[in-house]
Design an enzyme around this catalytic site. Structure first.
Site, PDB file in Angstrom:
ATOM      1  N   GLU A   1      33.186  37.931  47.411  1.00 42.55           N
ATOM      2  CA  GLU A   1      32.065  37.366  46.648  1.00 42.55           C
ATOM      3  C   GLU A   1      32.557  36.019  46.178  1.00 42.55           C
ATOM      4  O   GLU A   1      33.400  35.961  45.268  1.00 42.55           O
ATOM      5  CB  GLU A   1      31.813  38.145  45.374  1.00 42.55           C
ATOM      6  CG  GLU A   1      31.223  39.502  45.446  1.00 42.55           C
ATOM      7  CD  GLU A   1      30.795  39.932  44.041  1.00 42.55           C
ATOM      8  OE1 GLU A   1      29.604  40.062  43.831  1.00 42.55           O
ATOM      9  OE2 GLU A   1      31.652  40.114  43.179  1.00 42.55           O
TER      10      GLU A   1
ATOM     11  N   CYS B   1      27.857  32.406  39.856  1.00 37.78           N
ATOM     12  CA  CYS B   1      28.083  31.982  41.244  1.00 37.78           C
ATOM     13  C   CYS B   1      26.804  31.570  41.957  1.00 37.78           C
ATOM     14  O   CYS B   1      26.782  30.615  42.716  1.00 37.78           O
ATOM     15  CB  CYS B   1      28.747  33.099  42.020  1.00 37.78           C
ATOM     16  SG  CYS B   1      27.705  34.572  42.101  1.00 37.78           S
TER      17      CYS B   1
ATOM     18  N   GLU C   1      30.768  22.956  43.240  1.00 34.03           N
ATOM     19  CA  GLU C   1      30.424  23.961  42.231  1.00 34.03           C
ATOM     20  C   GLU C   1      31.034  23.547  40.892  1.00 34.03           C
ATOM     21  O   GLU C   1      32.255  23.455  40.761  1.00 34.03           O
ATOM     22  CB  GLU C   1      30.976  25.325  42.656  1.00 34.03           C
ATOM     23  CG  GLU C   1      30.546  26.440  41.729  1.00 34.03           C
ATOM     24  CD  GLU C   1      31.176  27.781  42.100  1.00 34.03           C
ATOM     25  OE1 GLU C   1      32.362  27.815  42.458  1.00 34.03           O
ATOM     26  OE2 GLU C   1      30.462  28.793  42.018  1.00 34.03           O
TER      27      GLU C   1
HETATM   28  N1  LIG Z   1      29.736  35.539  44.627  1.00 31.58           N
HETATM   29  C1  LIG Z   1      29.823  36.188  43.484  1.00 31.58           C
HETATM   30  O1  LIG Z   1      29.184  37.217  43.256  1.00 31.58           O
HETATM   31  C2  LIG Z   1      30.698  35.648  42.394  1.00 31.58           C
HETATM   32  C3  LIG Z   1      30.690  36.283  41.155  1.00 31.58           C
HETATM   33  C4  LIG Z   1      31.484  35.767  40.143  1.00 31.58           C
HETATM   34  C5  LIG Z   1      32.272  34.639  40.363  1.00 31.58           C
HETATM   35  N2  LIG Z   1      32.254  34.064  41.592  1.00 31.58           N
HETATM   36  C6  LIG Z   1      33.040  32.839  41.820  1.00 31.58           C
HETATM   37  O2  LIG Z   1      34.286  32.943  41.165  1.00 31.58           O
HETATM   38  C7  LIG Z   1      34.778  31.653  40.788  1.00 31.58           C
HETATM   39  C8  LIG Z   1      35.205  31.679  39.349  1.00 31.58           C
HETATM   40  O3  LIG Z   1      36.093  32.726  39.124  1.00 31.58           O
HETATM   41  P1  LIG Z   1      37.642  32.523  38.955  1.00 31.58           P
HETATM   42  O4  LIG Z   1      37.920  31.179  38.392  1.00 31.58           O
HETATM   43  O5  LIG Z   1      38.168  33.716  38.244  1.00 31.58           O
HETATM   44  O6  LIG Z   1      38.136  32.534  40.470  1.00 31.58           O
HETATM   45  P2  LIG Z   1      39.638  32.545  41.029  1.00 31.58           P
HETATM   46  O7  LIG Z   1      39.510  32.500  42.504  1.00 31.58           O
HETATM   47  O8  LIG Z   1      40.475  31.536  40.351  1.00 31.58           O
HETATM   48  O9  LIG Z   1      40.230  33.959  40.557  1.00 31.58           O
HETATM   49  C9  LIG Z   1      39.596  35.171  40.879  1.00 31.58           C
HETATM   50  C10 LIG Z   1      40.591  36.303  40.789  1.00 31.58           C
HETATM   51  O10 LIG Z   1      41.573  36.152  41.807  1.00 31.58           O
HETATM   52  C11 LIG Z   1      42.869  36.246  41.258  1.00 31.58           C
HETATM   53  N3  LIG Z   1      43.749  35.430  42.092  1.00 31.58           N
HETATM   54  C12 LIG Z   1      43.982  34.099  42.000  1.00 31.58           C
HETATM   55  N4  LIG Z   1      44.813  33.705  42.988  1.00 31.58           N
HETATM   56  C13 LIG Z   1      45.094  34.809  43.721  1.00 31.58           C
HETATM   57  C14 LIG Z   1      45.908  35.041  44.872  1.00 31.58           C
HETATM   58  N5  LIG Z   1      46.572  34.064  45.475  1.00 31.58           N
HETATM   59  N6  LIG Z   1      45.984  36.302  45.358  1.00 31.58           N
HETATM   60  C15 LIG Z   1      45.305  37.312  44.761  1.00 31.58           C
HETATM   61  N7  LIG Z   1      44.537  37.147  43.669  1.00 31.58           N
HETATM   62  C16 LIG Z   1      44.426  35.907  43.151  1.00 31.58           C
HETATM   63  C17 LIG Z   1      42.698  35.762  39.833  1.00 31.58           C
HETATM   64  O11 LIG Z   1      43.747  36.203  39.007  1.00 31.58           O
HETATM   65  C18 LIG Z   1      41.358  36.385  39.486  1.00 31.58           C
HETATM   66  O12 LIG Z   1      41.501  37.733  39.129  1.00 31.58           O
HETATM   67  C19 LIG Z   1      33.625  30.716  41.046  1.00 31.58           C
HETATM   68  O13 LIG Z   1      33.842  30.016  42.236  1.00 31.58           O
HETATM   69  C20 LIG Z   1      32.432  31.651  41.182  1.00 31.58           C
HETATM   70  O14 LIG Z   1      31.375  31.120  41.909  1.00 31.58           O
HETATM   71  C21 LIG Z   1      31.489  34.539  42.599  1.00 31.58           C
HETATM   72  O1  LIG Z   2      28.446  35.222  39.287  1.00 31.51           O
HETATM   73  C1  LIG Z   2      27.799  35.576  40.232  1.00 31.51           C
HETATM   74  C2  LIG Z   2      26.889  36.712  40.367  1.00 31.51           C
HETATM   75  C3  LIG Z   2      27.570  37.977  40.054  1.00 31.51           C
HETATM   76  C4  LIG Z   2      27.521  38.626  38.875  1.00 31.51           C
HETATM   77  N1  LIG Z   2      28.280  39.711  39.019  1.00 31.51           N
HETATM   78  C5  LIG Z   2      28.802  39.717  40.214  1.00 31.51           C
HETATM   79  N2  LIG Z   2      28.332  38.659  40.852  1.00 31.51           N
END
Ligand SMILES: NC(=O)c1ccc[n+]([C@@H]2O[C@H](COP(=O)([O-])OP(=O)(O)OC[C@H]3O[C@@H](n4cnc5c(N)ncnc54)[C@H](O)[C@@H]3O)[C@@H](O)[C@H]2O)c1
Ligand SMILES: O=CCc1c[nH]cn1
Length: 525
Positions: A269, A303, A406
């Protein structure tokens, strides 16, 4: 006001207030109990974004702890996989019931650790127990197939769980993501080790305790804490069968690479830069409300936000003026107060990053119509929080950074368009496609079918699946739905053991669909 150190002792969010909550219990969960990790690679602090206060200090789990969590999960899997779907259903329904019962308390914890306003956090908790109920409902009916072969022979298939699955979460929907990942995994007979974001380590523990209380075997749902290093240990572990990840595109790509080495399936995701298209035949108040929601819920840290707002030229001025008027009235402040509509961003560095996007937008020629500045609430206890004013940018072009990247903060970029063909071309022209929204009297349009589709541009999915494609689909004749004006397409994936990608299209009409969540207006206009 009492300081809350052990939230499970009293069910009341009533005694939680901003500036008081601290966590002193261990934040790992293994074998059915909270534990201190067996080893670690440094400590992290979790903050209350509303005040900038530290609410928990925890150790990032090392290899030993990850191994123990996997061992416990494997043991629990051996029991759980033998249960019938109906038995698993019963346990998940009980967990859903407890979540519903403890909704206000969980929402308060979520608000304290994430910063989103409590009225939104409650909606997140609703979608959490609903998710458990949904997958509980599927558990009993997961069946294989019977295939007739020549000569009276036959073949059949069985649906088998994968084993120990890993869930890695982002910080914007901490509890909901933990539910959205664990519910399908557990319903299908798997075990799960969940690693929350180190920014929001707290609420996953509530879910772990609730699962135990509902009757899952000890070790079936474990929580390990940490950042990238702990996440890597999980993805690389040889006894992990699958990784389900929510987070940014760069991390998703790394997860995929690590999992590929062990031939593990992954579900990603990821992030997005989604279009929201406002045609001149829209219902204006509805479209304005939609644009505010699509950009400012959870401080814009969502997201699938519709951050590229394409507005047809003949209504551009009127639409923009109303959006700005209502944006300026959004109440920013203490997220635990009932009438707050926007809380702080997740942390100081992220706030700085979002403000930098606004500065760059200005430099590149966008006009800041409102917001985009740091904000200090009057309440003295909020002085250290990470607040900013919601921002509306206009005069945006497709090549600007604010339109391409983003931002993940409360920044709306307004772009104008003339024709439908033009806007579909521009809306689709991104490598960050995730979701899409359209405001129009769609039933009254005679659209040629080749103009109906907004295509996904990356295999990034939302809700453990979905969000990748948006189809303008006019399924029912206009006379059946007079007055239908809003069409808001959202996707969820039905994400079971195999985690194949299936898309779910939601058509919202006035008074239905998303609006049935009964969101109060974001702006107090
Ligand atoms: N598509 C969706 O449903 C959805 C939902 C929520 C957030 N997001 C996206 O998430 C991002 C924001 O979240 P974030 O800042 O926590 O993202 P991130 O990618 O920095 O971190 C996400 C998770 O991955 C872990 N992580 C980081 N590096 C890693 C590695 N090398 N190996 C394994 N795990 C690792 C982090 O500790 C955290 O738990 C935004 O881009 C947002 O759009 C998407
Ligand atoms: O942040 C993006 C949408 C969402 C919410 N929960 C999981 N995905």
């Amino acid at each position: 006001m009492l300081s809350r150190t052990v939230w499970a002792l009293c069910p009341a969010s009533a005694i939680m207030s901003t500036g008081t909550f601290v966590v002193s219990q261990p934040l790992n969960y293994r074998g059915g109990a909270r534990v201190n990790p067996a080893d670690g690679s440094g400590t992290e602090k979790a903050f209350e974004p509303a005040t900038g206060r530290v609410i928990a200090t925890f150790t990032c789990s090392g290899e030993k702890e990850v191994n123990l969590a996997v061992e416990d999960a494997r043991a629990a899997f051996r029991t759980w996989k033998k249960k019938s779907g109906m038995e698993r259903c019963r346990v998940l329904l009980e967990a859903a019931r407890i979540i519903r019962e403890r909704k206000d308390e969980i929402a308060a914890v979520e608000t304290i650790n994430n910063g989103k306003s409590v009225f939104e956090a409650r909606l997140d908790i609703d979608t959490s127990w609903q998710c458990l109920e949904y997958y509980a409902g599927l558990a009993g009916s997961l069946a294989g197939e019977h295939i007739q072969l020549p000569g009276g022979s036959f073949g059949y298939t069985r649906r088998e769980p994968l084993g120990v699955c890993v869930g890695i979460g982002a910080w914007n929907y901490p509890f909901q993501i933990a539910c959205w990942k664990s519910a399908p995994a557990l319903a299908c007979g798997n075990a799960m080790i969940f690693k929350p974001s180190p920014f929001t380590p707290v609420s996953a523990l509530l879910l772990a305790e609730i699962y135990t209380q509902a009757g899952v075997p000890p070790g079936l749902f474990n929580v390990v804490q940490g950042g990238a290093a702990t996440g890597q240990l999980l993805c690389q572990h040889q006894d992990v069968a699958k990784v389900s990840f929510t987070g940014s595109v760069p991390t998703g790509s790394k997860i995929m690479e690590m999992s590929a080495k062990g031939i593990k399936p992954v579900t990603l995701e990821l992030g997005g830069k989604s279009p929201l298209i406002i045609f001149s035949d829209c219902d204006m108040p509805n479209a304005v409300k939609g644009a505010l929601m699509a950009n400012f819920l959870t401080q814009g840290e969502v997201c699938c936000n519709g951050t590229r707002v394409f507005v047809q030229k003949d209504i551009l001025d009127k639409f923009t003026a109303e959006v700005v008027r209502q944006t300026q009235k959004i109440k920013i402040g203490d997220p635990l107060l009932e009438d707050t509509r926007m809380g702080p961003l997740i942390n100081g560095p992220h706030l700085e990053r979002v403000l930098e996007f606004v500065r760059l937008a200005r430099e590149q020629g966008a006009k800041v119509l409102c917001g985009g500045d740091p904000y200090v609430p009057e309440d003295p206890k909020l002085k250290g929080g990470y607040y900013m004013t919601p921002c509306v940018l206009t005069d945006c072009r497709d090549d600007m950074t604010c339109v391409k990247e983003e931002i993940f903060g409360p920044v709306m970029s307004i772009l104008s368009f003339d024709t439908e063909a033009e806007v579909l071309e521009r809306a689709n022209n991104t490598s960050f496609g995730l979701a899409a929204g359209v405001f129009t009297r769609v039933w009254q349009r005679e659209w040629p079918s080749d103009h109906r589709v907004l295509l996904p541009t990356q295999d990034s999915v939302c809700g453990d699946g979905g969000c990748g494609v948006c189809v303008l689909t006019a399924g029912r004749p206009k006379e059946e739905h007079p007055g239908t004006q809003q069409h808001d397409f959202q996707m969820l994936n039905v994400d079971l053991g195999a985690f194949e990608k299936r898309l779910y299209f939601q058509l919202s009409q006035q008074g239905a669909g998303r609006q049935s969540l009964e969101l109060p207006p974001l702006s107090h206009a």
